[in-house]
Design an enzyme around this catalytic site. Sequence first.
Site, PDB file in Angstrom:
ATOM      1  N   GLN A   1      -7.383   7.899   4.445  1.00 42.93           N
ATOM      2  CA  GLN A   1      -5.489   7.914   4.771  1.00 42.93           C
ATOM      3  C   GLN A   1      -4.665   7.933   4.426  1.00 42.93           C
ATOM      4  O   GLN A   1      -3.505   7.955   5.638  1.00 42.93           O
ATOM      5  CB  GLN A   1      -6.400   6.424   6.082  1.00 42.93           C
ATOM      6  CG  GLN A   1      -7.268   6.610   6.446  1.00 42.93           C
ATOM      7  CD  GLN A   1      -8.376   5.002   7.471  1.00 42.93           C
ATOM      8  OE1 GLN A   1      -7.377   4.513   8.320  1.00 42.93           O
ATOM      9  NE2 GLN A   1      -8.741   4.612   6.193  1.00 42.93           N
ATOM     10  N   ARG A   2      -4.597   7.393   3.622  1.00 41.07           N
ATOM     11  CA  ARG A   2      -3.202   7.126   2.732  1.00 41.07           C
ATOM     12  C   ARG A   2      -2.397   8.252   2.125  1.00 41.07           C
ATOM     13  O   ARG A   2      -1.794   8.413   1.065  1.00 41.07           O
ATOM     14  CB  ARG A   2      -3.042   5.505   1.601  1.00 41.07           C
ATOM     15  CG  ARG A   2      -3.258   4.692   3.131  1.00 41.07           C
ATOM     16  CD  ARG A   2      -2.725   3.465   2.062  1.00 41.07           C
ATOM     17  NE  ARG A   2      -2.652   3.131   0.903  1.00 41.07           N
ATOM     18  CZ  ARG A   2      -3.305   2.036   0.546  1.00 41.07           C
ATOM     19  NH1 ARG A   2      -3.052   1.158   0.780  1.00 41.07           N
ATOM     20  NH2 ARG A   2      -3.495   1.911  -0.382  1.00 41.07           N
TER      21      ARG A   2
ATOM     22  N   GLU B   1     -10.681  -1.590  10.818  1.00 40.08           N
ATOM     23  CA  GLU B   1     -11.104  -2.910  10.253  1.00 40.08           C
ATOM     24  C   GLU B   1     -10.956  -4.232  10.176  1.00 40.08           C
ATOM     25  O   GLU B   1     -11.784  -5.942   9.191  1.00 40.08           O
ATOM     26  CB  GLU B   1     -10.192  -2.262   8.330  1.00 40.08           C
ATOM     27  CG  GLU B   1      -8.249  -2.886   8.245  1.00 40.08           C
ATOM     28  CD  GLU B   1      -8.222  -2.474   6.555  1.00 40.08           C
ATOM     29  OE1 GLU B   1      -9.219  -1.796   5.981  1.00 40.08           O
ATOM     30  OE2 GLU B   1      -7.394  -3.134   6.336  1.00 40.08           O
TER      31      GLU B   1
ATOM     32  N   MET C   1      -7.974   1.891   8.572  1.00 40.92           N
ATOM     33  CA  MET C   1      -7.347   0.771   8.513  1.00 40.92           C
ATOM     34  C   MET C   1      -6.424  -0.168   9.367  1.00 40.92           C
ATOM     35  O   MET C   1      -5.976   0.541  10.101  1.00 40.92           O
ATOM     36  CB  MET C   1      -6.524   1.272   7.244  1.00 40.92           C
ATOM     37  CG  MET C   1      -7.644   1.618   5.711  1.00 40.92           C
ATOM     38  SD  MET C   1      -6.026   1.762   4.399  1.00 40.92           S
ATOM     39  CE  MET C   1      -7.252   1.467   3.309  1.00 40.92           C
ATOM     40  N   GLY C   2      -5.940  -0.413   8.881  1.00 43.39           N
ATOM     41  CA  GLY C   2      -5.130  -1.941  10.402  1.00 43.39           C
ATOM     42  C   GLY C   2      -5.433  -3.426  10.139  1.00 43.39           C
ATOM     43  O   GLY C   2      -7.061  -3.578  10.135  1.00 43.39           O
TER      44      GLY C   2
ATOM     45  N   ASP D   1       0.150   1.013   8.191  1.00 51.58           N
ATOM     46  CA  ASP D   1      -0.867   0.217  10.001  1.00 51.58           C
ATOM     47  C   ASP D   1       0.704   0.124  10.665  1.00 51.58           C
ATOM     48  O   ASP D   1       0.789  -0.350  11.584  1.00 51.58           O
ATOM     49  CB  ASP D   1      -0.070  -1.403   9.040  1.00 51.58           C
ATOM     50  CG  ASP D   1      -1.762  -1.335   8.389  1.00 51.58           C
ATOM     51  OD1 ASP D   1      -2.079  -0.609   7.992  1.00 51.58           O
ATOM     52  OD2 ASP D   1      -1.341  -2.459   7.841  1.00 51.58           O
TER      53      ASP D   1
ATOM     54  N   GLY E   1       0.584  -1.055  -0.288  1.00 52.31           N
ATOM     55  CA  GLY E   1      -0.334  -0.182   0.021  1.00 52.31           C
ATOM     56  C   GLY E   1       0.730   1.145   0.121  1.00 52.31           C
ATOM     57  O   GLY E   1       1.951   1.263   0.527  1.00 52.31           O
TER      58      GLY E   1
ATOM     59  N   THR F   1       4.867   1.424   6.172  1.00 54.26           N
ATOM     60  CA  THR F   1       3.017   1.372   6.421  1.00 54.26           C
ATOM     61  C   THR F   1       2.461   1.567   6.973  1.00 54.26           C
ATOM     62  O   THR F   1       2.699   2.420   7.753  1.00 54.26           O
ATOM     63  CB  THR F   1       3.442  -0.398   6.302  1.00 54.26           C
ATOM     64  OG1 THR F   1       2.017  -0.426   6.453  1.00 54.26           O
ATOM     65  CG2 THR F   1       4.390  -0.775   7.011  1.00 54.26           C
TER      66      THR F   1
ATOM     67  N   ARG G   1     -25.699  12.273  17.675  1.00 56.88           N
ATOM     68  CA  ARG G   1     -25.288  11.025  16.307  1.00 56.88           C
ATOM     69  C   ARG G   1     -23.899  10.414  17.178  1.00 56.88           C
ATOM     70  O   ARG G   1     -23.596  11.169  17.394  1.00 56.88           O
ATOM     71  CB  ARG G   1     -24.639  11.697  15.049  1.00 56.88           C
ATOM     72  CG  ARG G   1     -26.125  11.360  14.352  1.00 56.88           C
ATOM     73  CD  ARG G   1     -25.842  11.838  12.828  1.00 56.88           C
ATOM     74  NE  ARG G   1     -26.886  11.762  12.012  1.00 56.88           N
ATOM     75  CZ  ARG G   1     -27.524  11.808  11.206  1.00 56.88           C
ATOM     76  NH1 ARG G   1     -26.381  12.998  10.384  1.00 56.88           N
ATOM     77  NH2 ARG G   1     -28.395  12.899  10.654  1.00 56.88           N
TER      78      ARG G   1
HETATM   79  O1  F6P Z   1      -1.110  -2.542   3.875  1.00 54.85           O
HETATM   80  C1  F6P Z   1      -1.736  -0.644   3.990  1.00 54.85           C
HETATM   81  C2  F6P Z   1      -3.414  -1.602   4.021  1.00 54.85           C
HETATM   82  O2  F6P Z   1      -3.375   0.384   3.063  1.00 54.85           O
HETATM   83  C3  F6P Z   1      -4.089  -1.880   5.295  1.00 54.85           C
HETATM   84  O3  F6P Z   1      -4.330  -1.105   6.301  1.00 54.85           O
HETATM   85  C4  F6P Z   1      -5.123  -1.589   4.420  1.00 54.85           C
HETATM   86  O4  F6P Z   1      -6.003  -3.219   4.747  1.00 54.85           O
HETATM   87  C5  F6P Z   1      -4.439  -2.510   2.957  1.00 54.85           C
HETATM   88  O5  F6P Z   1      -3.445  -1.428   3.292  1.00 54.85           O
HETATM   89  C6  F6P Z   1      -5.750  -1.604   1.746  1.00 54.85           C
HETATM   90  O6  F6P Z   1      -4.725  -2.619   1.070  1.00 54.85           O
HETATM   91  P1  F6P Z   1      -5.144  -2.254  -0.747  1.00 54.85           P
HETATM   92  O7  F6P Z   1      -4.343  -0.753  -1.392  1.00 54.85           O
HETATM   93  O8  F6P Z   1      -4.437  -2.515  -1.924  1.00 54.85           O
HETATM   94  O9  F6P Z   1      -5.839  -1.670  -0.635  1.00 54.85           O
END
Ligand code: F6P
Length: 347
Positions: free
Chosen positions: A277-278, A227, A174-175, A132, A16, A130, A167
Amino acid sequence: MASSNIKKVGLLTGGGDSSAINDYIRTIVILLEKQQIKVRGIQRSYKGLIEDDFMDLTCKFVNGIQHTGGTCVKTSRTNPYKVEGAVQKIIKNVEKENLDALICVGGNDTLGVALKLAKEGIKVVGVPQTIDNDILETDHCIGFHSAVENIVKCTNMTMTSAYSHEREMFVEVMGRDSGFLALNSALVLGADSLLIPEFPADLDKLADLIQRKRKAGKKHGLYIIAEGVQIQGGKQIQDEIDAFGHIKFAGISYAIAEIIHSKIDVKPNVVVLGYTQRGGTPCPYDAYLSTVFARGTFNNLMEGKFGYMVAVINEKPKNVLIADAVKDIRLVSKQDYDFAVSLGDVW
Ligand code: F6P
């Protein structure tokens, strides 16, 4: 610094993507070019190494890529050990390109392949990247701090609505196997509770907490859900499996919200943050750490130290065997989890 015999290296990024990879690439390219060492970018991780797909990484090319997010050499989840004849092609292409060493930037899967290639005789330097943050032997991985910042910013935006509409917000982060993203962001955000993959989710307890708080007058809340959390009878909304055997997660929070609704007369709202997030600009600390990782990589190449992952401990680069870094996944401790849970259990 005494220069080793390295004249040309290949650099790939796998798994990722995240926000500070390009900051790392820029720094290592500058350091190497100053020593007249050529850097070949390997496109799409191990895929490019199999398919002979390279590009030049020069100071000119990397100028201005810092703070851009993502990876300029692209990424993939290609596992050469699952593709027939791929490892032989990699060995051939490394020779053909005259690569003296490979820099492999990524998470457990990418580093795991790097370790296997080292056993084939290729000189490798590993770099943990990563969101994570689940790699052993290092305090930080490239991408983690930016992802926490993204989670915090996006979640804060949802909380105005949570307050106004009274609410309960279930924010899914993620994770896959470890809950560091959930833990750190829950602490920063002052979340009411969190669920992470390391510990079984007690949904009766969660329903009781929500009800208790609402009765006491706090009619909006924030629950951070990783997740990868496991719940009985819960189903992910995606079921794709990647080349390393991992299920593509996302959406478990919808099932959890349904279960909570069936227990109490409150239906939580679900927000799955997904790739926000990324993405985007790295936070300054992540960008700074990337330069520390690059310094460690450079030192290894100059000193001829291979088979190591550059860790960062107390903000200094440190060599750890790739074999030690990938032998397991780093997990959140019970103590840290309980601390975060207890901070939310008030009212
Ligand atoms: O490896 C990091 C990560 O962001 C995880 O937290 C997540 O489950 C996964 O990658 C998602 O991967 P992709 O980019 O293949 O959807």
